[in-house]
Design a protein around this motif. Structure first.
Motif, PDB file in Angstrom:
ATOM      1  N   TYR A   1      18.717  18.472  63.976  1.00 27.85           N
ATOM      2  CA  TYR A   1      18.047  19.689  63.524  1.00 27.85           C
ATOM      3  C   TYR A   1      17.767  19.646  62.025  1.00 27.85           C
ATOM      4  N   ALA A   2      18.608  18.936  61.289  1.00 29.65           N
ATOM      5  CA  ALA A   2      18.354  18.776  59.854  1.00 29.65           C
ATOM      6  C   ALA A   2      17.037  18.041  59.628  1.00 29.65           C
ATOM      7  N   GLN A   3      16.745  17.081  60.498  1.00 31.70           N
ATOM      8  CA  GLN A   3      15.502  16.324  60.367  1.00 31.70           C
ATOM      9  C   GLN A   3      14.278  17.198  60.636  1.00 31.70           C
ATOM     10  N   VAL A   4      14.451  18.226  61.444  1.00 27.14           N
ATOM     11  CA  VAL A   4      13.332  19.107  61.792  1.00 27.14           C
ATOM     12  C   VAL A   4      13.050  20.114  60.687  1.00 27.14           C
ATOM     13  N   ILE A   5      14.115  20.633  60.051  1.00 25.86           N
ATOM     14  CA  ILE A   5      13.921  21.705  59.057  1.00 25.86           C
ATOM     15  C   ILE A   5      14.185  21.224  57.628  1.00 25.86           C
ATOM     16  N   ASP A   6      14.230  19.897  57.441  1.00 29.88           N
ATOM     17  CA  ASP A   6      14.473  19.330  56.112  1.00 29.88           C
ATOM     18  C   ASP A   6      15.783  19.871  55.539  1.00 29.88           C
ATOM     19  N   GLY A   7      16.844  19.720  56.328  1.00 24.91           N
ATOM     20  CA  GLY A   7      18.149  20.224  55.928  1.00 24.91           C
ATOM     21  C   GLY A   7      19.098  19.123  55.492  1.00 24.91           C
TER      22      GLY A   7
ATOM     23  N   ARG B   1      19.158  24.379  53.070  1.00 23.94           N
ATOM     24  CA  ARG B   1      19.450  24.463  54.501  1.00 23.94           C
ATOM     25  C   ARG B   1      20.564  23.472  54.852  1.00 23.94           C
ATOM     26  N   VAL B   2      21.716  24.011  55.230  1.00 26.96           N
ATOM     27  CA  VAL B   2      22.869  23.182  55.599  1.00 26.96           C
ATOM     28  C   VAL B   2      22.970  23.163  57.120  1.00 26.96           C
ATOM     29  N   CYS B   3      23.055  21.970  57.687  1.00 32.23           N
ATOM     30  CA  CYS B   3      23.027  21.837  59.145  1.00 32.23           C
ATOM     31  C   CYS B   3      24.286  21.171  59.680  1.00 32.23           C
ATOM     32  N   HIS B   4      24.633  21.570  60.891  1.00 33.27           N
ATOM     33  CA  HIS B   4      25.747  20.946  61.600  1.00 33.27           C
ATOM     34  C   HIS B   4      25.315  19.595  62.173  1.00 33.27           C
ATOM     35  N   ALA B   5      24.078  19.510  62.663  1.00 34.51           N
ATOM     36  CA  ALA B   5      23.617  18.324  63.384  1.00 34.51           C
ATOM     37  C   ALA B   5      22.427  17.667  62.689  1.00 34.51           C
TER      38      ALA B   5
ATOM     39  N   HIS C   1      21.995  25.595  65.795  1.00 37.54           N
ATOM     40  CA  HIS C   1      21.034  25.088  66.773  1.00 37.54           C
ATOM     41  C   HIS C   1      19.969  26.155  67.030  1.00 37.54           C
ATOM     42  N   PRO C   2      18.772  25.727  67.403  1.00 37.54           N
ATOM     43  CA  PRO C   2      17.680  26.689  67.620  1.00 37.54           C
ATOM     44  C   PRO C   2      17.660  27.233  69.044  1.00 37.54           C
ATOM     45  N   GLU C   3      18.026  28.493  69.194  1.00 40.60           N
ATOM     46  CA  GLU C   3      17.905  29.144  70.503  1.00 40.60           C
ATOM     47  C   GLU C   3      16.605  29.931  70.598  1.00 40.60           C
TER      48      GLU C   3
END
Length: 272
Positions: free
Chosen positions: A94-100, A87-91, A71-73
């Motif tokens: 956030y994947a949609q934001v950073i193309d993950g 880019r591997v994402c948990h959620a 997550h982005p803090e």
């Protein structure tokens, strides 16, 4: 050797703590990926999590890179994402934001649906409390039978009675196995706490309490009721049925293999 299968080296952001350490261990064990400092002989260096890039300074790896994003803090989340190849994402958000790519961590197999059924009352030599049903319920692996703390554990009977609402609140339902009753009072107490009561409506005053009914003394019918009662839990659990550590490792390996082929092809076109 199949050049389409990349050699992956994991670069940890911290010591083997709970979730980060578990993710690294599962990927290492299942996929045979190495763990350590940056390895420029690997095909991909995988930063778990993305904070591991903090220690790079000007020593960015000469290989392709991947990172695990939670997550982005701070802006660092997005700054690192711009430099990472995979880019591997948990959620998903956030994947949609950073193309993950979304790959949730695994869940251990101990986490399965259970019914926590409370039983309150004394036993009698006559067996009128239906004790034989409680013995048979041990056959059902999704049922946990629990009892309130003993009267002796409290300073007085009043204190014990006042603590019962806490016990009722921990239950999925109160179970009444009685064959003969005047009440029973615990069924009314549980109902007052908003807790469902599974009981034969033909016993005592249970017909007035809107109980989850089964045939008195009938183990097969009680099993039918319990299986129906627990079914919503199994339906909810099915949402994460594929969130196992094995699937987590397999999905990572599949993603990295697919992305590696694309990255190599893209690099070859640029080099030309």
């Amino acid at each position: 050797m199949d050049v389409s299968i990349p050699k992956v080296n994991i670069v940890p952001s911290e010591g083997r703590g709970w979730i980060i350490g578990r993710i690294i261990n599962e990927l290492s064990v299942h996929n045979g990926w190495t763990v350590g400092d940056i390895d420029n002989n690997a095909d991909i260096n995988y930063f778990i999590n993305y904070h591991a890039t903090n220690f790079l300074g000007n020593s960015w790896p000469k290989t392709f890179t991947a990172a695990w994003f939670t997550h982005p803090e701070t802006p660092e989340f997005f700054n690192v994402a711009r430099r990472i190849d995979i880019r591997v994402c948990h959620a998903l958000k956030y994947a949609q934001v950073i193309d993950g790519h979304v790959i949730p961590p695994g869940i251990d197999p101990v986490f399965v649906p259970h019914l926590r059924l409370g039983v309150v009352g004394r036993n009698y030599p006559s067996g009128r409390k239906g004790e034989f049903l409680l013995q048979k319920l041990k056959q059902l692996d999704f049922v946990d039978i629990v009892f309130p703390p003993p009267l002796q554990s409290k300073d007085s009977e009043v204190a014990w009675l006042e603590s019962l609402h806490i016990f009722y609140g921990t239950l999925d339902a109160l179970l009444v196995t009685s064959l003969l009753e005047g009440g029973p009072i615990p069924a009314a107490e549980a109902t007052a706490c908003g807790i469902p009561v599974i009981a034969p409506s033909t016993v005592g005053n249970l017909s007035s309490l809107d109980v989850v009914d089964y045939k008195v003394g009938n183990f097969e019918d009680l099993c039918r009721v319990l299986q129906k009662f627990v079914q919503p839990k199994f339906e909810r659990a099915s949402i994460v049925s594929e969130w196992t550590w094995e699937h987590f490792a397999i999905k990572n390996k599949k993603l990295f293999t697919e992305q590696y082929v694309k990255l190599v092809s893209k690099k070859a076109m640029i080099d030309v």
